[in-house]
Design a protein around this motif. Structure first.
Motif, PDB file in Angstrom:
ATOM      1  N   ILE A   1     -41.999  28.706 -15.741  1.00 14.47           N
ATOM      2  CA  ILE A   1     -41.835  27.495 -16.794  1.00 14.47           C
ATOM      3  C   ILE A   1     -40.480  26.676 -16.464  1.00 14.47           C
ATOM      4  N   ASP A   2     -39.429  27.509 -16.397  1.00  7.46           N
ATOM      5  CA  ASP A   2     -38.133  27.081 -16.469  1.00  7.46           C
ATOM      6  C   ASP A   2     -38.088  25.935 -14.900  1.00  7.46           C
ATOM      7  N   LYS A   3     -38.893  26.405 -13.999  1.00  8.82           N
ATOM      8  CA  LYS A   3     -38.916  25.468 -12.831  1.00  8.82           C
ATOM      9  C   LYS A   3     -39.726  24.197 -12.978  1.00  8.82           C
ATOM     10  N   MET A   4     -40.572  24.495 -13.914  1.00  7.83           N
ATOM     11  CA  MET A   4     -41.517  23.027 -14.376  1.00  7.83           C
ATOM     12  C   MET A   4     -40.627  22.219 -15.215  1.00  7.83           C
ATOM     13  N   ASN A   5     -40.096  22.777 -16.207  1.00  7.43           N
ATOM     14  CA  ASN A   5     -39.553  22.043 -17.446  1.00  7.43           C
ATOM     15  C   ASN A   5     -38.259  22.735 -17.978  1.00  7.43           C
ATOM     16  N   LYS A   6     -37.001  22.391 -17.475  1.00  3.20           N
ATOM     17  CA  LYS A   6     -35.810  22.945 -18.020  1.00  3.20           C
ATOM     18  C   LYS A   6     -35.648  22.886 -19.326  1.00  3.20           C
ATOM     19  N   ASP A   7     -35.123  24.027 -19.730  1.00  5.38           N
ATOM     20  CA  ASP A   7     -34.712  24.376 -21.007  1.00  5.38           C
ATOM     21  C   ASP A   7     -35.630  24.574 -22.114  1.00  5.38           C
ATOM     22  N   PHE A   8     -36.781  23.856 -22.182  1.00 11.47           N
ATOM     23  CA  PHE A   8     -37.872  24.270 -23.196  1.00 11.47           C
ATOM     24  C   PHE A   8     -39.114  24.550 -22.674  1.00 11.47           C
ATOM     25  N   ILE A   9     -40.189  25.116 -23.442  1.00 10.48           N
ATOM     26  CA  ILE A   9     -41.505  25.394 -23.064  1.00 10.48           C
ATOM     27  C   ILE A   9     -42.059  24.061 -23.379  1.00 10.48           C
ATOM     28  N   PRO A  10     -42.736  23.406 -22.815  1.00 10.65           N
ATOM     29  CA  PRO A  10     -43.716  22.084 -23.047  1.00 10.65           C
ATOM     30  C   PRO A  10     -44.921  22.624 -23.650  1.00 10.65           C
ATOM     31  N   GLU A  11     -45.232  21.804 -24.897  1.00 12.14           N
ATOM     32  CA  GLU A  11     -46.452  22.129 -25.207  1.00 12.14           C
ATOM     33  C   GLU A  11     -47.736  21.635 -24.582  1.00 12.14           C
ATOM     34  N   GLY A  12     -48.812  22.626 -24.751  1.00 14.38           N
ATOM     35  CA  GLY A  12     -50.190  22.452 -23.907  1.00 14.38           C
ATOM     36  C   GLY A  12     -49.849  22.947 -22.512  1.00 14.38           C
ATOM     37  N   ILE A  13     -48.886  23.741 -22.144  1.00 10.10           N
ATOM     38  CA  ILE A  13     -48.935  24.410 -20.762  1.00 10.10           C
ATOM     39  C   ILE A  13     -49.925  25.174 -20.248  1.00 10.10           C
TER      40      ILE A  13
END
Length: 588
Positions: A95-107
C-alpha cells in the motif's frame, strides 16, 4: 434476489442500511461508492447494521451496500511470513508503494501477492486419496520456514490431476480432487473466516515449557507451549519491551506480533527493529519467521477489533502445519476499547466502566483459541497467546484486567515501582503466578533437574518472607531482627538483583540458557544453606555476611559466560573456603 442495501444512517464506523433482509450475519459487504469494507453485525428484519473497517468520511445517505456472499476472511498461504499487514490483512508495504503515508479508502481487500511465483514441490501423485488437512506440497517461504500446503478443511477426494514441480503463483490450480463425482480445485492458499477457529484432530495436554531465556519466566512463572499469558502493567512498566524479549528469544518456530491500537511510535520501533534482528538459532533475520500486524491508534477503530482475529487465524494456520506459534497481542486493552466504542455507537446497554456486557465472553473466545493440538495433518503444533493489558493508571481491578485474569494461566503483573527503580523485567514476584507449575513438573525433572520446582518454591517462599520482614524493617530498622531473619533479607536481595533482574542489552544476560538459570539459583541456595549452618554454630551475622561473595553472586549473570558454567564451580569453592575457615575459628 436483490442483494443491494441502502445506507440510512452513518455514525462513525457504524452504518445502518435498509433492504438488507437477504444479507447474512457476519457477512462481508462493500459500502458506498468507494466500496469500503464492512461486516454485518446486526440484522433486524429489513434493517442491517454494519461496522466498517475503513474511514467513513465522505460517505452519504442513500449510497449502496453490496453483498459479497462470504464472511470477513483472510487468505492463508505463502507470502505472509516476513510481511507487515493492517488489521484486515492488507499488506502495508504494498500500500505504501501505491499511496505514501496513508491507506486510501476503497483500496479493497488486497492481501497476498498474486503475481509472485513460488517453487512448489509436490508430495502426492495422481490416484492418491487426500483428506482434509493433509499436506500435498511444500513451498520454501523463507530460509527458516518451509510452508506446507494443506488440503483445506472440509475438502477431500482422489487426485485426478496435478501440476509438475515448478514455479507457480498462488492463484494457479495445483491439484484437482474428485469426490462423489464433484471436482474440487486446490490452490496454494485457503480463505478462512477470521472469527471461526480452525479445526484440529485432537487437543492435547499441555506439558512442554516455552523456553524464553528470561529467568523470571522460565524458572519462577513458566509459560507452556499452547498456553495463555497476560502481561498487565501501567504506562512505562515495560509491557512492549517484555513482549519484544519473548518475540526475540522464545523457542517458538513462528512469531506473530499484533500491535493493536498502540501508539504509532511504538509500532515504528517494532517495524524498524525486527527486520534488523538476527534469529539466535539460525543467524538469519528474525523477520523470516515473523508476521507483523500493525493497527495503530490512529487507524480505523473497527479494524482494531478485527486485528486480534486476523492474527489468531494466521497462527492456527501455521499450527496446522506442525509449527509452534507464539502470538503477541499488544494490547488487548485497546481492542476492548474498540469494542466499547462500537458498542456505544450501537447504543447497547453498557456494563462496568462502559464496556459491553459481552466483554468477558469475547476475551474468553480469544484466549480459548490457544492450545497444543494434533492437527488434521497428523502433525503436532501449538498456539501460545501472550497478551499485554494496559489498565488505566495501573489499576488491576478494572474490567479488562479482571476478566483476562479469569481466562489465562500465567499472570505476569508489571510493577511501576520496580520499573521506576530500573528493575527490569518489572514483573512483581508477589502478584504474579503461573498455573503451569504442576503440569510442567515432570518436564523440569526430565529436562533440567529433579529438584528444580522444589528449589523454585523455596526461593519464592524466601521472597514472600522478605516482603513481610521489610514491613518490620521500615518501622523499627533491621538491627532488631534476629540473625536468621537478617540472613533472609540478604539472600532475598541476591535473588532479586542477581537472579530476577535481567539486562536486555547485555549479550550474556539478554538470553540465559535453562542450565545456567538453574545453576545460578542453586548456588544462591547453596550460600543460604552454608550461612544457616554457620548461624547454627552461633556465629554472628556480621561475620557470616561476606560482601565479596554476595557481589560475586550478584555479578555472575555477567561474569559467567552462557557456554561455560565452570565459573559457578569456582564461586562454590570460594563459598566453601570462606565458611570452612570461619567455622574453624569459632569451633576452636
Amino acid at each position: 434476489m436483490n442483494k443491494n442495501g441502502t445506507i440510512t444512517m452513518i455514525n462513525g464506523p457504524v452504518i445502518r442500511g435498509k433492504n438488507m433482509a437477504n444479507f447474512k450475519m457476519r457477512e462481508m459487504v462493500m459500502v458506498g461508492k468507494k466500496k469500503l469494507i464492512g461486516e454485518v453485525i446486526i440484522l433486524d428484519g429489513d434493517v442491517g447494521t454494519i461496522q466498517v473497517y475503513e474511514e467513513t468520511e465522505g460517505l452519504t445517505l442513500g449510497e449502496d451496500v453490496l453483498s459479497t456472499g462470504k464472511p470477513l476472511s483472510v487468505k492463508l498461504g505463502p507470502g505472509m511470513m516476513g510481511n507487515i499487514f493492517d488489521g484486515i490483512q492488507r499488506p502495508l508495504l504494498e500500500i505504501d508503494k501505491m499511496n505514501k503515508d496513508f491507506i486510501p479508502e476503497g483500496i479493497g481487500l488486497i492481501s497476498l501477492d498474486q503475481e509472485k511465483e513460488w517453487e512448489v514441490e509436490f508430495c502426492v501423485g495422481e490416484g492418491d486419496s487426500l483428506t482434509q488437512g493433509q499436506i500435498f506440497a511444500y513451498v520454501k517461504e523463507t530460509e527458516l520456514i518451509r510452508h506446507k500446503l494443506l488440503v483445506p478443511p472440509g475438502k477431500s477426494g482422489v487426485v485426478i490431476s496435478l501440476k509438475a514441480d515448478g514455479k507457480y503463483n498462488i492463484e494457479e490450480v495445483l491439484v484437482v480432487l474428485k469426490d462423489d463425482g464433484k471436482e474440487q480445485e486446490l490452490r496454494m492458499y485457503h480463505e478462512w473466516p477470521v472469527r471461526v477457529p480452525r479445526p484440529s484432530k485432537l487437543r492435547k495436554e499441555i506439558e512442554k515449557l516455552l523456553i524464553t531465556g528470561q529467568r523470571v519466566l522460565d524458572i519462577f512463572f513458566p509459560l507452556a507451549k499452547g498456553g495463555t499469558s497476560a502481561i498487565p502493567g501501567g504506562f512505562g512498566t515495560g509491557k512492549t519491551m517484555t513482549q519484544h524479549q519473548l518475540a526475540k528469544w522464545s523457542d517458538a518456530d513462528i512469531i506473530i506480533y499484533i500491535g493493536c491500537g498502540e501508539r504509532g511510535n511504538e509500532m515504528t520501533e517494532v517495524l524498524e527493529d525486527f527486520p534488523k534482528l538476527i534469529d539466535p538459532k539460525s543467524n538469519r533475520p528474525l523477520m523470516e519467521r515473523t508476521i507483523l500486524i500493525a493497527n495503530t491508534s490512529n487507524m480505523p477503530v473497527a479494524a482494531r477489533e478485527a486485528s486480534i482475529y486476523t492474527g489468531i487465524t494466521m497462527a492456527e494456520y501455521y499450527r496446522d502445519m506442525g509449527y509452534h506459534v507464539a502470538i503477541m497481542a499488544d494490547s488487548t486493552s485497546r481492542w476492548a476499547e474498540a469494542l466499547r466504542e462500537i458498542s456505544g455507537r450501537l447504543e447497547e446497554m453498557p456494563a462496568e466502566e462502559g464496556y459491553p456486557a459481552y466483554l468477558p465472553s469475547r476475551i474468553a473466545e480469544f484466549y480459548e483459541r490457544a492450545g497444543y493440538v494434533e492437527a488434521l495433518s497428523g502433525e503436532e503444533g501449538s498456539v501460545t497467546i501472550i497478551g499485554a493489558v494496559s489498565p488505566a493508571g495501573g489499576d488491576f481491578s478494572e474490567p479488562v484486567t479482571e476478566n483476562t485474569k479469569r481466562f489465562v494461566n500465567v499472570f505476569l503483573a508489571l510493577d511501576k515501582e520496580l520499573a521506576y527503580s530500573r528493575h527490569y523485567p518489572a514483573i512483581n514476584w508477589l502478584d504474579s503466578y503461573s498455573g503451569y507449575i504442576k503440569v510442567l513438573e515432570r518436564w523440569y525433572e526430565e529436562n533440567l533437574a529433579e529438584d528444580a520446582v522444589k528449589l523454585r518454591n523455596k526461593m519464592l517462599e524466601l521472597l514472600f518472607k522478605e516482603n513481610k520482614l521489610q514491613e518490620i524493617v521500615m518501622l523499627v530498622g533491621e538491627d532488631v531482627l534476629p540473625d536468621d531473619q537478617r540472613l533472609i533479607l540478604e539472600i532475598a536481595k541476591i535473588i532479586k538483583i542477581g537472579f530476577l533482574q535481567q539486562n536486555a542489552y547485555n549479550k550474556d544476560d539478554t538470553f540465559v540458557p535453562l542450565e545456567k538459570q538453574y545453576r545460578m539459583l542453586k548456588i544462591i541456595d547453596y550460600l543460604y544453606e552454608r550461612c544457616r549452618s554457620s548461624l547454627a554454630l552461633s556465629i554472628p551475622i556480621s561475620q557470616i555476611k561476606s560482601q565479596k561473595i554476595n557481589d560475586e553472586l550478584i555479578k555472575m549473570k555477567y561474569t559467567v559466560p552462557n557456554d561455560d558454567l565452570s565459573k559457578i564451580d569456582e564461586i562454590k569453592e570460594m563459598i566453601d573456603n570462606y565458611y570452612t575457615e570461619l567455622e574453624k575459628q569459632y569451633l576452636v
